[in-house]
Motif scaffolding. Sequence first.
Motif, PDB file in Angstrom:
ATOM      1  N   UNK A 340       0.742  -1.222   0.102  1.00 46.92           N
ATOM      2  CA  UNK A 340      -0.038   0.033   0.057  1.00 46.92           C
ATOM      3  C   UNK A 340       0.864   1.291   0.061  1.00 46.92           C
ATOM      4  N   UNK A 341       2.020   1.366   0.727  1.00 45.84           N
ATOM      5  CA  UNK A 341       2.887   2.208   0.874  1.00 45.84           C
ATOM      6  C   UNK A 341       3.484   2.865  -0.343  1.00 45.84           C
ATOM      7  N   UNK A 342       3.444   1.777  -1.224  1.00 47.19           N
ATOM      8  CA  UNK A 342       4.239   1.911  -2.748  1.00 47.19           C
ATOM      9  C   UNK A 342       3.052   2.108  -3.900  1.00 47.19           C
ATOM     10  N   UNK A 343       1.831   2.299  -3.615  1.00 41.22           N
ATOM     11  CA  UNK A 343       0.816   2.400  -4.415  1.00 41.22           C
ATOM     12  C   UNK A 343       0.859   3.372  -5.384  1.00 41.22           C
ATOM     13  N   UNK A 344       1.228   4.631  -4.990  1.00 42.49           N
ATOM     14  CA  UNK A 344       1.457   5.845  -5.753  1.00 42.49           C
ATOM     15  C   UNK A 344       2.600   5.542  -6.960  1.00 42.49           C
ATOM     16  N   UNK A 345       3.688   4.868  -6.598  1.00 44.89           N
ATOM     17  CA  UNK A 345       4.720   4.638  -7.499  1.00 44.89           C
ATOM     18  C   UNK A 345       4.260   3.344  -8.390  1.00 44.89           C
ATOM     19  N   UNK A 346       3.594   2.540  -7.740  1.00 54.14           N
ATOM     20  CA  UNK A 346       3.051   1.167  -8.729  1.00 54.14           C
ATOM     21  C   UNK A 346       2.077   1.776  -9.697  1.00 54.14           C
ATOM     22  N   UNK A 347       1.280   2.640  -9.234  1.00 60.84           N
ATOM     23  CA  UNK A 347       0.283   3.323 -10.189  1.00 60.84           C
ATOM     24  C   UNK A 347       0.870   3.880 -11.283  1.00 60.84           C
ATOM     25  N   UNK A 348       1.917   4.763 -11.005  1.00 61.43           N
ATOM     26  CA  UNK A 348       2.772   5.782 -11.931  1.00 61.43           C
ATOM     27  C   UNK A 348       3.454   4.560 -12.991  1.00 61.43           C
ATOM     28  N   UNK A 349       4.177   3.481 -12.516  1.00 63.79           N
ATOM     29  CA  UNK A 349       4.820   2.604 -13.122  1.00 63.79           C
ATOM     30  C   UNK A 349       3.588   1.774 -14.053  1.00 63.79           C
ATOM     31  N   UNK A 350       2.428   1.315 -13.479  1.00 66.34           N
ATOM     32  CA  UNK A 350       1.695   0.680 -14.114  1.00 66.34           C
ATOM     33  C   UNK A 350       0.949   1.249 -15.261  1.00 66.34           C
ATOM     34  N   UNK A 351       0.946   2.602 -15.105  1.00 64.74           N
ATOM     35  CA  UNK A 351       0.261   3.518 -16.345  1.00 64.74           C
ATOM     36  C   UNK A 351       1.254   3.540 -17.538  1.00 64.74           C
ATOM     37  N   UNK A 352       2.776   3.791 -16.991  1.00 73.59           N
ATOM     38  CA  UNK A 352       3.590   3.804 -18.081  1.00 73.59           C
ATOM     39  C   UNK A 352       3.743   2.473 -18.813  1.00 73.59           C
ATOM     40  N   UNK A 353       3.449   1.415 -18.088  1.00 71.07           N
ATOM     41  CA  UNK A 353       3.625   0.016 -18.867  1.00 71.07           C
ATOM     42  C   UNK A 353       2.389   0.044 -19.852  1.00 71.07           C
ATOM     43  N   UNK A 354       1.229   0.606 -19.181  1.00 72.43           N
ATOM     44  CA  UNK A 354       0.015   0.209 -19.853  1.00 72.43           C
ATOM     45  C   UNK A 354      -0.062   1.225 -21.311  1.00 72.43           C
ATOM     46  N   UNK A 385      -6.784  -3.655 -14.420  1.00 77.12           N
ATOM     47  CA  UNK A 385      -5.959  -2.675 -13.680  1.00 77.12           C
ATOM     48  C   UNK A 385      -7.030  -1.962 -12.881  1.00 77.12           C
ATOM     49  N   UNK A 386      -7.961  -1.599 -13.471  1.00 68.40           N
ATOM     50  CA  UNK A 386      -9.149  -0.678 -12.487  1.00 68.40           C
ATOM     51  C   UNK A 386      -9.714  -1.560 -11.295  1.00 68.40           C
ATOM     52  N   UNK A 387     -10.057  -2.672 -12.056  1.00 65.99           N
ATOM     53  CA  UNK A 387     -10.692  -3.620 -11.113  1.00 65.99           C
ATOM     54  C   UNK A 387      -9.953  -3.993  -9.807  1.00 65.99           C
ATOM     55  N   UNK A 388      -8.691  -3.976 -10.033  1.00 63.61           N
ATOM     56  CA  UNK A 388      -7.771  -4.596  -8.837  1.00 63.61           C
ATOM     57  C   UNK A 388      -7.584  -3.238  -8.148  1.00 63.61           C
ATOM     58  N   UNK A 389      -7.400  -2.302  -8.534  1.00 65.36           N
ATOM     59  CA  UNK A 389      -7.288  -0.876  -7.668  1.00 65.36           C
ATOM     60  C   UNK A 389      -8.487  -0.746  -6.801  1.00 65.36           C
ATOM     61  N   UNK A 390      -9.825  -0.915  -7.428  1.00 63.85           N
ATOM     62  CA  UNK A 390     -10.938  -0.788  -6.703  1.00 63.85           C
ATOM     63  C   UNK A 390     -11.175  -1.839  -5.693  1.00 63.85           C
ATOM     64  N   UNK A 396     -11.902   5.418  -3.749  1.00 61.28           N
ATOM     65  CA  UNK A 396     -10.924   6.793  -3.779  1.00 61.28           C
ATOM     66  C   UNK A 396      -9.796   6.794  -4.631  1.00 61.28           C
ATOM     67  N   UNK A 397      -9.096   5.318  -4.746  1.00 58.44           N
ATOM     68  CA  UNK A 397      -7.989   5.148  -5.695  1.00 58.44           C
ATOM     69  C   UNK A 397      -8.127   5.753  -6.961  1.00 58.44           C
ATOM     70  N   UNK A 398      -9.288   5.357  -7.492  1.00 58.44           N
ATOM     71  CA  UNK A 398      -9.499   5.599  -8.867  1.00 58.44           C
ATOM     72  C   UNK A 398      -9.536   7.045  -9.304  1.00 58.44           C
ATOM     73  N   UNK A 399      -9.681   7.935  -8.368  1.00 59.46           N
ATOM     74  CA  UNK A 399      -9.801   9.512  -8.695  1.00 59.46           C
ATOM     75  C   UNK A 399      -8.508   9.990  -9.226  1.00 59.46           C
ATOM     76  N   UNK A 400      -7.091   9.741  -8.854  1.00 56.72           N
ATOM     77  CA  UNK A 400      -6.193  10.405  -9.353  1.00 56.72           C
ATOM     78  C   UNK A 400      -6.060  10.523 -10.935  1.00 56.72           C
TER      79      UNK A 400
END
Length: 470
Positions: A340-354, A385-390, A396-400
């Motif tokens: 959870x504490x690396x979620x912002x970094x993981x989301x950014x990396x996952x977005x770049x990979x996607x 991806x979105x389902x895993x985050x949800x 609230x995680x899907x709002x960034x």
Amino acid sequence: MPPKSGDSMEWRLGSYWLVRIGIVILLTGVVFLGNFVWKTYLPHLGHWGKLGFIALGAGALVVAGGRLERRKPDLQGYGRVLTAGGLALGYYTAYAAHFVERLRVITSPVLGGVVLLAAAFGITAYADRRRSQGAAMLTVLLAFYTAAMNPIAEFSLFSNALLCGVAVYLLRRHQWGGLTWISMAASYGAFGFWRYYQTGVLVWGTGLTPGEFWTSRAFLLTYWLLFSHAFLRPGPAFPPERRALGLATNNAAFFAYTAPAFYLLYPDHYWIFPLVFGAVTLGLTALAARRHPGATVLDGSLLFQSLAFLVLGLGARLHGWPLSLSLGLMGALLLRSAPARLMRIAMGCALGIAVTAFLLALPIRASDPASGWNALFLAAVFFGHAGILHRRFGTHVLRPTGVILAFLGLMTFCALLALTATNILGGAEWAGVILAFAGAGWMILCTRTTARELLPISQAWLLCGGLTAL
């Protein structure tokens, strides 16, 4: 001892800077004298005589430096520099006793290694007894310098490994972070000087046999392991930002020295190295999270590096749809397993990979039905991806903004899929049906994730699909 602010310019120049410059010049002259001059002018001394003369000079420097340290408080810094120069010269004596042909008196590499180990122990004991990081840094750096003026060979690499071990030991004893930085720069710098600057030309791995490659990389791996341990070890020597920088520098140096030569020797199997190194770096990420639980910048940096290496390995092995689908699955796995504490970094990396996977999927061949199925599978991965985050963190995680942009990219991909279906299924009405279903699914997703700001876009999507189908 650094110069004091109240000292005169002449005193500062003479007692601090000139003595250090003089020691470097002295060591350089002694090394080249031992290799070249004595062969011409002093042949009658023999190997033992020449080596003994160097050892005598080293002892004289150590004795003179020790006397100045004890009897002249104002010249303690000068005395420590002389002692450091003497110890470095003594280390070179032990090094040359086996490795330098004109001074060789020890033919056995095992015995030569034992003698060199004893010299490294002497440097360690002196630095440990003086409890002076400055003296230790100067001594170790001068020892690196004397060894670096000789051609590359296994014994030189072994010497480097010993000096790296000295630095790591003193880090454990006294938390001397500066010595670790100096040793890492010197070890990798000396390796680069040996490997890539021989006889005045850059070689970049050419002319390297497989045996030489694996031997030199084994020593390079030793440096990498030692410095990885140093920067991962808990202690006050490094703040989290410097730990992250040190590990990144260590990984970059090892990869930069190994990857080009590996590619030149094994071009068909090059992809194995970045994949394995990426997996190892991912293991370091887990280790850093356990040893430094509050240092998000540390394991976040390692996570980014490991993903970069893994993507590079996949890119070297796969092409087209297999690469795109593999990257999509990697992003989903990242979101599923990241803490959870690396979620912002993981989301950014996952977005770049996607985004990378989406761009790789753009050249779809409309005449190939497999492209449509691959596109459908990749779209399902993006929705995953979105389902895993949800599922993991709630709505609230899907709002960034980054995730919203990923949703918009998915909508664009659905449009691409619909256009492809026009040719595959025969007729624009099929594209409209796909668009309508995508818009309806998008409306449901927006409602369930409370992303209300995306509802107008999904409604427009559904309207366009229905009009196209009619």
